[in-house]
Design a protein around this motif. Structure first.
Motif, short mmCIF file in Angstrom:
data_model
loop_
_atom_site.label_atom_id
_atom_site.label_comp_id
_atom_site.label_asym_id
_atom_site.label_seq_id
_atom_site.Cartn_x
_atom_site.Cartn_y
_atom_site.Cartn_z
N ARG A 83 152.82 50.67 32.51
CA ARG A 83 152.43 50.52 33.92
C ARG A 83 153.98 51.19 34.03
NH1 ARG A 83 156.42 46.36 35.92
NH2 ARG A 83 155.22 44.70 37.98
N LEU A 84 153.27 51.45 35.16
CA LEU A 84 154.28 52.63 35.92
C LEU A 84 155.85 51.62 36.37
CD1 LEU A 84 151.94 55.00 38.00
CD2 LEU A 84 153.14 54.81 35.28
N GLU A 85 156.79 52.51 37.08
CA GLU A 85 158.15 51.79 37.89
C GLU A 85 157.55 50.44 38.98
OE1 GLU A 85 161.11 54.35 38.73
OE2 GLU A 85 161.57 54.74 35.97
N ASP A 86 156.69 51.55 39.17
CA ASP A 86 156.18 50.69 40.73
C ASP A 86 155.30 49.56 40.56
OD1 ASP A 86 154.02 52.16 40.32
OD2 ASP A 86 153.89 52.97 42.01
N GLY A 87 154.71 49.38 39.28
CA GLY A 87 153.91 48.51 39.05
C GLY A 87 152.48 49.01 39.16
N THR A 88 152.25 49.73 39.33
CA THR A 88 150.31 50.66 39.33
C THR A 88 150.91 50.88 37.47
OG1 THR A 88 150.76 52.59 40.90
CG2 THR A 88 149.57 52.44 39.33
N TYR A 89 148.95 49.77 37.30
CA TYR A 89 148.73 50.20 36.33
C TYR A 89 148.48 51.10 35.59
CZ TYR A 89 150.38 45.30 35.09
OH TYR A 89 150.63 44.67 34.49
N TRP A 90 148.23 52.00 34.79
CA TRP A 90 147.76 53.86 34.61
C TRP A 90 146.91 53.69 33.34
CZ3 TRP A 90 148.15 58.01 37.92
CH2 TRP A 90 147.60 59.04 37.36
N ILE A 91 145.59 52.91 33.40
CA ILE A 91 144.84 53.69 32.35
C ILE A 91 143.41 54.40 32.05
CG2 ILE A 91 142.52 51.72 31.13
CD1 ILE A 91 143.07 49.41 33.03
N SER A 92 144.69 54.98 30.72
CA SER A 92 144.07 56.68 30.29
C SER A 92 142.64 56.08 29.78
CB SER A 92 145.37 57.15 29.65
OG SER A 92 144.44 58.38 29.31
N LEU A 93 141.06 56.65 29.96
CA LEU A 93 140.35 56.48 29.13
C LEU A 93 139.53 58.03 28.82
CD1 LEU A 93 139.13 53.31 31.09
CD2 LEU A 93 140.55 53.35 28.65
N PRO A 94 140.19 58.93 28.00
CA PRO A 94 139.43 60.50 27.64
C PRO A 94 138.29 60.35 27.32
CG PRO A 94 140.94 60.18 26.39
CD PRO A 94 141.43 58.36 27.10
N THR A 95 137.38 58.58 26.78
CA THR A 95 136.48 59.41 25.86
C THR A 95 136.16 57.87 26.02
OG1 THR A 95 134.88 59.32 24.41
CG2 THR A 95 137.45 58.50 24.20
N PHE A 96 134.15 58.12 26.22
CA PHE A 96 134.25 56.40 25.83
C PHE A 96 132.88 56.38 25.14
CE2 PHE A 96 134.13 56.03 31.19
CZ PHE A 96 134.97 54.48 30.76
N ASN A 97 133.78 57.23 23.88
CA ASN A 97 132.58 57.58 22.55
C ASN A 97 132.06 55.81 21.96
OD1 ASN A 97 132.56 57.51 19.73
ND2 ASN A 97 134.26 58.58 19.77
N GLY A 98 130.53 56.25 21.85
CA GLY A 98 130.06 55.47 22.01
C GLY A 98 130.13 54.56 20.06
N ASN A 99 130.05 54.87 18.96
CA ASN A 99 130.55 54.80 17.72
C ASN A 99 132.02 53.69 17.99
OD1 ASN A 99 131.21 53.50 15.54
ND2 ASN A 99 131.44 55.66 14.84
N PRO A 100 131.76 52.31 18.06
CA PRO A 100 132.91 51.14 18.06
C PRO A 100 133.76 51.96 16.55
CG PRO A 100 131.29 50.38 17.77
CD PRO A 100 130.80 52.08 17.86
N GLU A 101 133.08 52.43 16.06
CA GLU A 101 133.60 51.43 14.63
C GLU A 101 135.10 52.97 14.02
OE1 GLU A 101 133.88 49.50 12.80
OE2 GLU A 101 132.23 48.63 14.03
N SER A 102 134.61 54.23 15.30
CA SER A 102 135.67 54.88 15.32
C SER A 102 136.42 54.98 15.91
CB SER A 102 135.33 56.43 16.30
OG SER A 102 135.25 56.54 17.36
N ASP A 103 138.25 55.60 15.75
CA ASP A 103 139.24 55.21 16.02
C ASP A 103 139.43 55.36 17.41
OD1 ASP A 103 140.09 56.21 13.94
OD2 ASP A 103 141.55 57.82 13.63
#
Length: 512
Positions: free
Chosen positions: A257-277
């Protein structure tokens, strides 16, 4: 495995194939398995008959494409079979003169690049011949408008930084790039391809099938002039020494959550393996979105940061949509009806069987994914038994909105929802952009990459043992986003896409 930016392994960009049904046979997984497979070191290879290697592997590629690629049964792609035949004939012609690894390697790359499909590619195990380069003392980058601008230069080049390449040997900047790099990677008309591979345009990587450059017209602050290029050896470590492909900083999967109340959601991958990090981090963010959904919906803005996201599984973006907009989102903005057509072949069927057996062995497949595998395998088996060359899955009667019943609540966020993309956004990343923009989000940043309607990747190992080809197995009819169509941002950011602080300030300016 290093991507094209590393230059020391397979030269295809690391991407992943989306899978709307949930199978998740990703393009990145293909290249990871490719580089990890035989451990072949070409420097230790005994002398080869490179012409025979090219003939053998081109024949294998031709057969696999003709027998298993869905383009062969796609009525909307009437030139597909012709491309396969003409490129095969060209590869056989080149095999008559091939006497080096470079002759073999580039011929195979040109073959598959001709289809202009980021999901149909070829790579080798170990090092590639483009590690040793010649250059004219300067490096260029795409200017975002089909042109080339000099970004780095040595004094001996005679070309200053900031100069624009007008033409070389009678060809304009776009054609020069298309002839030299588009022929190797395809889709040069896409801004994402030019942004990714632009620095290679004025490098000589030893590709024997492209024309050399002798003289260029450059435009500088002092005017236009003609320059005869002085080609010299780049020397060991050239790519790293000149930072030709700057590596972006590692981005974490996180919501903040940024200071102005904006939510920043960082999603650099949609890795298909749910067991991965990555998979576990994505699951954590999903949980946070669900737990803070009310606060998110009241925020002045939400930013889904997809920089660097090459795809994975589209199931993640669907889960995020449920968490933010509610289960009713899929009924409110259903995906347009879309038909899925699988190419029914024994090779594709066996690939699905192998993938299912491997992924099911640890017992961690979700119920939905396991059902998808079983349904897909059964569908291909039935089609093949009936002598059909395709298995057609008609769109659901509700147009993809899903079954009625249950909690179909829909929530509209009060503030702006932005989807921040760069040129690496491919496949499942594009699915996320498609879904979230239908729900009202605004794409910002840079133009995305693009994919064809051909999906669901398997690998085909070449008989020479030198490398492997990626091959799609199905295609879509009626997809809203077109064949090789990128998503253009409503607001373009012209600064450094790696500068998160600058991007945050820029997003704030969009709220004013």
């Amino acid at each position: 495995m290093e991507s094209c930016r590393g230059r020391h392994r397979t030269v295809e960009p690391a991407q992943e194939c989306c899978d709307r049904e949930g199978g998740g046979l990703g393009f990145l997984s293909f290249w990871l398995s490719l580089s990890a497979a035989a451990g072949l070191a070409l420097a230790q290879e005994p002398a080869r008959d490179w012409g025979e290697a090219l003939r053998t592997d081109a024949a294998a590629a031709h057969s696999a494409i003709a027998g298993s690629h869905p383009g062969m049964v796609n009525p909307d792609d009437p030139d597909f079979a012709w491309i396969n035949e003409t490129q095969y004939a060209l590869a056989l012609e080149r095999a008559e003169e091939a006497d080096s690894f470079a002759d073999y390697f580039y011929a195979m790359q040109h073959y598959v690049a001709a289809f202009n499909d980021g999901h149909l590619g070829y790579g080798v195990f170990g090092s590639t011949p483009d590690n040793e380069v010649k250059w004219p003392g300067f490096i260029v980058q795409d200017d975002g408008d089909r042109g080339l601008v000099v970004t780095l230069a040595e004094d001996w080049s005679g070309v200053p930084v900031g100069a624009r390449i007008v033409a070389c040997d009678g060809r304009d900047a776009f054609q020069v790039g298309d002839d030299r790099i588009g022929a190797r990677f395809g889709r040069w008309e896409l801004a994402s391809q030019r942004a990714m591979f632009g620095p290679m345009v004025m490098l000589d990587t030893g590709d024997p099938y492209v024309r050399p450059i002798g003289r260029c017209v450059v435009e500088t602050a002092a005017g236009s002039r003609s320059v005869e290029l002085d080609w010299r050896e780049g020397g060991p470590g050239f790519y790293g020494r000149y930072n030709v492909f700057p590596a972006p900083g590692r981005r974490l999967i996180v919501m903040r959550r940024l200071e102005d109340g904006t939510y920043w959601i960082s999603l650099p991958t949609f890795n298909g393996n749910p067991e991965s990090d990555d998979g576990q981090a994505l699951r954590t963010v999903l949980s946070e979105i669900g737990g803070q959904a009310d606060a998110l919906r009241l925020a002045p803005a939400i930013v889904f940061d997809l920089r660097g996201n090459g795809g994975g599984s589209s199931a993640w973006s669907a889960e995020i949509a449920r968490g933010l907009w509610g289960e009713g989102a899929f009924q409110r903005v259903p995906e347009p009806p879309m038909t899925v057509v699988w190419r029914a072949s024994l090779g594709n069927l066996q690939s699905l069987r192998n993938a299912f057996r491997e992924r099911d062995a640890n017992g961690n497949l979700s119920i939905d994914t396991r059902a998808w595998y079983l349904r897909s395998i059964a569908g291909l088996e039935a089609a093949i038994a009936n002598g059909d060359d395709r298995w057609v899955i008609a769109p659901s009667p509700d147009g993809g909105a899903g079954a009625d019943g249950g909690d179909l609540s829909y929530y509209s966020p009060r503030g702006n929802v932005f989807v921040l993309t760069d040129e690496s956004c491919m496949s499942a990343c594009l699915d996320a952009v498609d879904l979230w923009t239908r729900l009202g989000a605004t794409p910002v940043g840079r133009e995305t990459g693009a994919d064809t309607v051909y999906m669901e990747i398997r690998s085909v190992r070449m008989p020479s043992g030198l490398g492997s080809m990626s091959l799609p197995m199905k295609f879509y009819i009626g997809r809203e986003r077109g064949h090789n169509e990128p998503v253009k941002p409503a607001h373009r950011f012209d600064g450094d896409m790696n500068n998160t602080a600058a991007l945050e300030a820029w997003i704030r300016s969009l709220l004013d």
